[in-house]
Design an enzyme around this catalytic site. Structure first.
Site, PDB file in Angstrom:
ATOM      1  N   SER A  46       0.943  -1.082  -0.093  1.00  0.00           N
ATOM      2  CA  SER A  46       0.053   0.030   0.133  1.00  0.00           C
ATOM      3  C   SER A  46       0.882   1.157  -0.004  1.00  0.00           C
ATOM      4  O   SER A  46       0.644   2.033  -0.909  1.00  0.00           O
ATOM      5  CB  SER A  46      -1.017   0.194   1.210  1.00  0.00           C
ATOM      6  OG  SER A  46      -1.435  -1.268   1.414  1.00  0.00           O
ATOM      7  N   SER A  47       1.841   1.328   1.271  1.00  0.00           N
ATOM      8  CA  SER A  47       2.706   2.548   1.061  1.00  0.00           C
ATOM      9  C   SER A  47       3.635   2.558  -0.050  1.00  0.00           C
ATOM     10  O   SER A  47       4.166   3.587  -0.626  1.00  0.00           O
ATOM     11  CB  SER A  47       3.423   2.194   2.010  1.00  0.00           C
ATOM     12  OG  SER A  47       2.719   2.008   3.495  1.00  0.00           O
ATOM     13  N   TYR A 135      -1.457 -11.307   2.596  1.00  0.00           N
ATOM     14  CA  TYR A 135      -1.742  -9.893   3.170  1.00  0.00           C
ATOM     15  C   TYR A 135      -3.245  -9.637   3.110  1.00  0.00           C
ATOM     16  O   TYR A 135      -4.062  -9.578   2.331  1.00  0.00           O
ATOM     17  CB  TYR A 135      -1.195  -8.973   2.096  1.00  0.00           C
ATOM     18  CG  TYR A 135      -1.196  -7.595   2.409  1.00  0.00           C
ATOM     19  CD1 TYR A 135      -1.601  -7.011   3.419  1.00  0.00           C
ATOM     20  CD2 TYR A 135      -0.572  -6.474   1.431  1.00  0.00           C
ATOM     21  CE1 TYR A 135      -1.718  -5.417   3.745  1.00  0.00           C
ATOM     22  CE2 TYR A 135      -0.799  -5.191   1.874  1.00  0.00           C
ATOM     23  CZ  TYR A 135      -1.146  -4.537   2.984  1.00  0.00           C
ATOM     24  OH  TYR A 135      -1.308  -3.268   3.317  1.00  0.00           O
ATOM     25  N   LYS A 163       0.042 -11.003   6.992  1.00  0.00           N
ATOM     26  CA  LYS A 163       0.325  -9.536   7.597  1.00  0.00           C
ATOM     27  C   LYS A 163      -1.260  -9.221   7.672  1.00  0.00           C
ATOM     28  O   LYS A 163      -2.082  -9.218   6.798  1.00  0.00           O
ATOM     29  CB  LYS A 163       0.881  -8.887   6.547  1.00  0.00           C
ATOM     30  CG  LYS A 163       0.564  -7.317   6.609  1.00  0.00           C
ATOM     31  CD  LYS A 163       1.813  -6.818   5.578  1.00  0.00           C
ATOM     32  CE  LYS A 163       1.194  -5.264   5.253  1.00  0.00           C
ATOM     33  NZ  LYS A 163       0.709  -4.358   6.376  1.00  0.00           N
ATOM     34  N   SER A 165      -3.651  -6.104   8.388  1.00  0.00           N
ATOM     35  CA  SER A 165      -4.117  -4.599   8.461  1.00  0.00           C
ATOM     36  C   SER A 165      -5.180  -4.432   8.837  1.00  0.00           C
ATOM     37  O   SER A 165      -5.780  -3.286   9.300  1.00  0.00           O
ATOM     38  CB  SER A 165      -3.654  -4.041   7.271  1.00  0.00           C
ATOM     39  OG  SER A 165      -2.264  -4.005   7.026  1.00  0.00           O
ATOM     40  N   GLY A 188      -0.452  -4.894  11.075  1.00  0.00           N
ATOM     41  CA  GLY A 188      -0.621  -3.926  10.072  1.00  0.00           C
ATOM     42  C   GLY A 188      -0.842  -2.742  10.596  1.00  0.00           C
ATOM     43  O   GLY A 188      -0.048  -1.632  10.322  1.00  0.00           O
ATOM     44  N   ASP A 190      -0.237   0.435  12.421  1.00  0.00           N
ATOM     45  CA  ASP A 190       0.886   1.029  13.421  1.00  0.00           C
ATOM     46  C   ASP A 190       0.434   1.523  14.455  1.00  0.00           C
ATOM     47  O   ASP A 190       1.076   1.422  15.580  1.00  0.00           O
ATOM     48  CB  ASP A 190       1.713   2.137  12.313  1.00  0.00           C
ATOM     49  CG  ASP A 190       1.900   1.598  10.855  1.00  0.00           C
ATOM     50  OD1 ASP A 190       1.955   0.326  10.876  1.00  0.00           O
ATOM     51  OD2 ASP A 190       2.433   2.502  10.274  1.00  0.00           O
ATOM     52  N   GLU A 191      -0.852   1.863  14.649  1.00  0.00           N
ATOM     53  CA  GLU A 191      -1.279   2.460  15.772  1.00  0.00           C
ATOM     54  C   GLU A 191      -1.439   1.505  16.857  1.00  0.00           C
ATOM     55  O   GLU A 191      -1.517   1.645  18.002  1.00  0.00           O
ATOM     56  CB  GLU A 191      -2.745   3.158  15.654  1.00  0.00           C
ATOM     57  CG  GLU A 191      -2.820   4.151  14.472  1.00  0.00           C
ATOM     58  CD  GLU A 191      -2.953   3.616  13.288  1.00  0.00           C
ATOM     59  OE1 GLU A 191      -2.395   2.438  12.749  1.00  0.00           O
ATOM     60  OE2 GLU A 191      -3.503   4.397  12.264  1.00  0.00           O
ATOM     61  N   GLY A 207       3.375   1.386   7.352  1.00  0.00           N
ATOM     62  CA  GLY A 207       3.716   2.335   6.323  1.00  0.00           C
ATOM     63  C   GLY A 207       4.034   3.724   7.145  1.00  0.00           C
ATOM     64  O   GLY A 207       4.664   4.638   6.464  1.00  0.00           O
TER      65      GLY A 207
END
Ligand code: HMN
Length: 293
Positions: A46-47, A135, A163, A165, A188, A190-191, A207
């Site tokens: 994605s990133s 993913y 992975k 997200s 996935g 990051d928060e 990302g």
């Protein structure tokens, strides 16, 4: 599997002023990340704007990354595409150039049955001898991976992990349980890095790691040492920064603008993703200062 456990940066795409792939900038950025202490790079996800690039462009970027840091970092090639045959071609290429694993989202755009997604993934798995990482990102693909399909896929030796997200850490834990002890689960969102780790993730692919790898490494180090209070404090700091990153026209536009301030000119994201504008520059500078202090 140790080489896949830890902080893996979802690499941003590097473009020149005309919006064409800039392999020199790709190499410089990858080289810089190799000095930070992270485990690896996830290329073309994605990133990495893989979905906005041609098959040839995606090959160019991956080849540049592997040539530059393939000996030092774990390189996971995201080969997801709408057409299975494109993904198959990219998977073959990933093996040729020496990536360490391939990964893919379900085919995008069509509403697909589980059988269809399974066939798509299986074709990619069969296309190379590399390990495969599923993913799972239902909020963008619209495909909800069931525990049943995950379990079936994980039964193959080549399918080494997933992975995730999706935001449910419960689902993360359930997938870990379904896959078994030697099945990798990579966080996935990051928060929720720390939450993901605490409930079973072996590491993460993210990302926002690319603008603050040191902070994610701190969360990871504190967690590994059993120092939850400090790990949590770092995660809270990271989350404040992520909230700000998400307030710009696009997350990747903001990340690229920040890296530019640090001497890495990797262009702006491709349309339809929006770049930061002149008017955003002040806030970008402020945010960059907050990240590096
Ligand atoms: C990738 O494939 O590039 C990323 O690893 C995907 C990753 O899970 C990111 N999700 C999305 O971009 C949808 C997160 O890192 C996300 O950017 C971050 O949690 C901020 O919300």
């Amino acid at each position: 599997l140790e080489q896949f456990k830890g902080i893996i940066i979802a690499l941003y795409a590097s473009y020149d002023d005309l919006g064409e792939i800039n392999t020199e900038a790709v190499r410089r950025l990858a080289r810089y990340y190799a000095t930070t202490g992270v485990k690896g790079l996830y290329v073309g996800g994605s990133s990495g704007e893989g979905m906005l690039q041609t098959v040839e462009e995606r090959k160019q970027i991956l080849a540049a990354v592997v040539a530059e840091v393939g000996e030092e970092l774990t390189i996971i090639a995201h080969v997801g595409a709408a057409a299975t045959r494109d993904s198959v071609e990219l998977a073959k290429h990933a093996e040729e150039v020496g990536a360490h694993a391939v990964s893919a989202v379900p085919s995008i755009y069509y509403r697909l049955s589980a059988d269809s997604v399974e066939g798509h993934w299986q074709a990619i798995i069969d296309a190379s001898s590399l390990p495969f990482i599923i993913y799972h990102i239902p909020q963008t693909t619209g495909f909800h991976l069931s525990k049943g399909l995950l379990t079936k896929m994980a039964a193959q030796d080549k399918v080494i992990g997933v992975k995730i997200s999706a935001e449910s850490t419960f689902e993360l834990q359930q997938f870990k349980a379904a896959g078994g002890s030697d099945f990798l689960v990579l966080n996935g969102p990051d928060e929720q890095y720390l939450a993901g780790r605490a409930i079973g993730a072996d590491g993460g692919i993210g990302g926002t790691y690319g603008v603050m790898p040191e902070l994610f490494l701190k969360i990871e180090m504190c967690y590994a040492q059993g120092n939850m209070a400090e790990a949590q404090a770092w995660q809270f700091k990271v989350n404040e920064l992520i909230v700000k990153l998400l307030s710009f026209p696009s997350l990747y536009g903001a990340c690229k603008a920040i890296l530019k301030l640090r001497g890495f000119d990797i262009g702006v994201p491709r349309m339809p993703l929006l770049p930061c504008t002149e008017g955003d520059q002040g806030r970008i500078e402020q945010l960059n200062a907050e990240i590096i202090t």
